[in-house]
Enzyme design. Structure first.
Site, short mmCIF file in Angstrom:
data_model
loop_
_atom_site.label_atom_id
_atom_site.label_comp_id
_atom_site.label_asym_id
_atom_site.label_seq_id
_atom_site.Cartn_x
_atom_site.Cartn_y
_atom_site.Cartn_z
N GLY A 37 -12.45 -2.90 -36.14
CA GLY A 37 -13.03 -3.91 -35.22
C GLY A 37 -13.95 -3.23 -34.22
CG LEU A 38 -17.29 -5.54 -32.69
CD1 LEU A 38 -17.68 -6.84 -31.97
CD2 LEU A 38 -18.53 -4.71 -33.01
CB SER A 39 -16.20 -0.43 -28.87
OG SER A 39 -15.74 0.15 -27.69
N GLY A 40 -13.48 -2.27 -27.97
CA GLY A 40 -12.96 -3.26 -27.03
C GLY A 40 -12.27 -4.44 -27.68
CB SER A 41 -11.94 -5.64 -31.14
OG SER A 41 -11.60 -4.45 -31.82
N GLY A 42 -9.45 -4.36 -29.15
CA GLY A 42 -7.99 -4.24 -28.98
C GLY A 42 -7.31 -3.37 -30.02
CE LYS A 43 -11.44 0.17 -32.95
NZ LYS A 43 -12.30 -0.44 -31.93
CB SER A 44 -6.48 1.86 -28.71
OG SER A 44 -7.66 2.41 -29.22
CB SER A 111 -13.70 1.97 -40.07
OG SER A 111 -12.66 1.20 -39.53
N1 LIG Z 1 -22.48 4.85 -30.45
C1 LIG Z 1 -21.20 4.47 -30.40
N2 LIG Z 1 -20.77 3.42 -31.15
C2 LIG Z 1 -19.47 3.05 -31.10
N3 LIG Z 1 -18.53 3.65 -30.33
C3 LIG Z 1 -18.92 4.70 -29.57
C4 LIG Z 1 -20.26 5.14 -29.57
N4 LIG Z 1 -20.35 6.20 -28.70
C5 LIG Z 1 -19.12 6.40 -28.20
N5 LIG Z 1 -18.25 5.51 -28.71
C6 LIG Z 1 -16.81 5.53 -28.42
O1 LIG Z 1 -16.22 6.08 -29.58
C7 LIG Z 1 -15.18 5.24 -30.07
C8 LIG Z 1 -15.37 4.92 -31.55
O2 LIG Z 1 -15.00 6.00 -32.34
P1 LIG Z 1 -14.59 5.74 -33.85
O3 LIG Z 1 -14.21 7.06 -34.40
O4 LIG Z 1 -13.55 4.68 -33.89
O5 LIG Z 1 -15.94 5.19 -34.50
S1 LIG Z 1 -16.38 5.11 -36.03
O6 LIG Z 1 -15.23 4.57 -36.80
O7 LIG Z 1 -16.73 6.45 -36.49
O8 LIG Z 1 -17.54 4.21 -36.06
C9 LIG Z 1 -15.26 3.96 -29.31
O9 LIG Z 1 -13.91 3.73 -28.93
P2 LIG Z 1 -13.15 2.31 -29.07
O10 LIG Z 1 -13.61 1.57 -27.87
O11 LIG Z 1 -11.71 2.69 -29.02
O12 LIG Z 1 -13.53 1.64 -30.36
C10 LIG Z 1 -16.17 4.21 -28.14
O13 LIG Z 1 -15.41 4.38 -26.98
N1 LIG Z 2 -4.89 -9.52 -26.86
C1 LIG Z 2 -5.55 -9.11 -25.79
N2 LIG Z 2 -5.84 -9.97 -24.79
C2 LIG Z 2 -6.54 -9.55 -23.72
N3 LIG Z 2 -6.98 -8.29 -23.53
C3 LIG Z 2 -6.70 -7.40 -24.48
C4 LIG Z 2 -6.00 -7.76 -25.66
N4 LIG Z 2 -5.92 -6.65 -26.46
C5 LIG Z 2 -6.54 -5.65 -25.77
N5 LIG Z 2 -7.01 -6.10 -24.58
C6 LIG Z 2 -7.73 -5.32 -23.57
O1 LIG Z 2 -9.02 -5.05 -24.11
C7 LIG Z 2 -9.42 -3.74 -23.72
C8 LIG Z 2 -9.82 -2.97 -24.94
O2 LIG Z 2 -8.69 -2.71 -25.72
P1 LIG Z 2 -8.59 -1.41 -26.63
O3 LIG Z 2 -7.27 -1.45 -27.30
O4 LIG Z 2 -8.95 -0.18 -25.87
O5 LIG Z 2 -9.75 -1.73 -27.70
P2 LIG Z 2 -10.42 -0.78 -28.77
O6 LIG Z 2 -9.44 0.30 -29.14
O7 LIG Z 2 -10.72 -1.69 -29.93
O8 LIG Z 2 -11.66 -0.25 -28.12
C9 LIG Z 2 -8.27 -3.11 -22.95
O9 LIG Z 2 -8.58 -3.22 -21.58
C10 LIG Z 2 -7.09 -3.96 -23.33
O10 LIG Z 2 -6.15 -4.04 -22.27
#
Ligand SMILES: Nc1ncnc2c1ncn2[C@@H]1O[C@H](COP(=O)(O)OS(=O)(=O)O)[C@@H](OP(=O)(O)O)[C@H]1O
Ligand SMILES: Nc1ncnc2c1ncn2[C@@H]1O[C@H](COP(=O)(O)OP(=O)(O)O)[C@@H](O)[C@H]1O
Length: 236
Positions: A37-44, A111
């Site tokens: 999923g997108l960054s910030g979608s809640g994966k971690s 991914s």
């Molecule tokens: N250009 C760019 N695009 C997307 N994300 C970026 C980028 N630069 C840094 N970040 C940070 O790196 C985290 C994503 O790493 P990933 O290894 O999950 O990415 S990937 O699967 O190789 O696409 C991602 O973390 P998550 O927010 O946990 O998804 C971002 O914090």
């Molecule tokens: N179900 C949910 N409802 C509201 N906020 C959430 C939910 N899941 C995650 N969050 C919040 O969204 C933010 C991003 O979550 P995170 O797990 O770091 O996402 P990712 O790993 O996809 O980047 C965090 O601040 C987290 O607390």
């Protein structure tokens, strides 16, 4: 010629203690739960909740988080398409080792490309690759922006940020999906989904309220745990 150039010279070494033996010891089946999923979608967050939920049930898990693995094993990789592909490939290979050890491995990384995820799936026996799609709209992820990266990307300070100026290809088929829909459209969407024959293990109709959703990460984790139970992964 080196073995790199001629892999035929490499012979698999078998040991009498095998995956089945380790699984019996652990009373579970090794597999990988691949959270995309997108960054910030809640994966971690979901990965952690899932690990916690399984740990409380006495199950051995290990999380491979994209961010974390990029601090070590994958520190040499950028966010160019070919480096993302390599990041994903390496994490899948490590996940395969964990699954072979009998561990429930949780991989949480963006991914973004379908063909890379399909290549990971192909590494595993049927059923052992469980794809979980965090189907959260870009605007919700961007509103959360916990690391301020979307802001930097919109300002042009990060190039090639997923969802902004780099693509995310949603899975066409996945085992578990978190979906956010406006409740008033839920009935219509549910009908369209069933008409299209899309298989959803758990369709979670979620209220959108100020960028937060009413399905908690814990509830999402429980959905995945139920899936594992149903498929027999929580027994040897
Ligand atoms: N250009 C760019 N695009 C997307 N994300 C970026 C980028 N630069 C840094 N970040 C940070 O790196 C985290 C994503 O790493 P990933 O290894 O999950 O990415 S990937 O699967 O190789 O696409 C991602 O973390 P998550 O927010 O946990 O998804 C971002 O914090
Ligand atoms: N179900 C949910 N409802 C509201 N906020 C959430 C939910 N899941 C995650 N969050 C919040 O969204 C933010 C991003 O979550 P995170 O797990 O770091 O996402 P990712 O790993 O996809 O980047 C965090 O601040 C987290 O607390």
């Amino acid at each position: 010629m080196s073995t790199m150039e001629n892999p035929e010279n490499i012979v698999w070494h078998k040991c009498s203690v095998e995956k089945l033996d380790r699984q019996q010891l652990l009373k579970q089946k090794g597999c990988v739960i691949w959270i995309t999923g997108l960054s910030g979608s809640g994966k971690s967050t979901v990965a952690c909740a899932l690990s916690q939920g399984l740990h409380m049930r006495g199950r051995l898990t290990y999380i491979l988080d994209g961010d974390n693995v990029r601090h070590g094993l994958n520190r040499d990789l950028s966010f160019k398409a070919e480096d993302r592909a390599e990041n994903i490939r390496r994490i899948a290979e490590v996940a395969k080792l964990f699954a072979d050890a009998g561990v429930i491995c949780i991989a949480s990384l963006i991914s973004p490309y379908g063909k890379d995820r399909d290549a990971c799936r192909a590494l595993f026996p049927e059923g052992d690759f469980i794809e979980v799609y965090m189907d959260v709209p870009l605007h919700v992820c961007e509103n959360r922006d916990p690391k301020g990266l979307y802001k930097l990307a919109r300002a042009g300070k990060i190039k090639g940020f997923t969802g902004v100026d780099d693509p995310y290809e949603p899975p066409l088929k996945c085992e578990v999906r978190k979906i956010m829909l406006l409740c008033r459209y839920a009935f219509i969407v549910r009908m369209l989904i069933s008409y299209a024959g899309v298989q959803l293990i758990d369709l979670q109709i979620v209220l959108q309220q100020k960028g937060t959703d009413c399905v908690t990460p814990g509830e999402m984790a429980e959905t995945v745990i139920s899936y594992l139970e149903e498929k027999g992964y929580l027994q040897a």
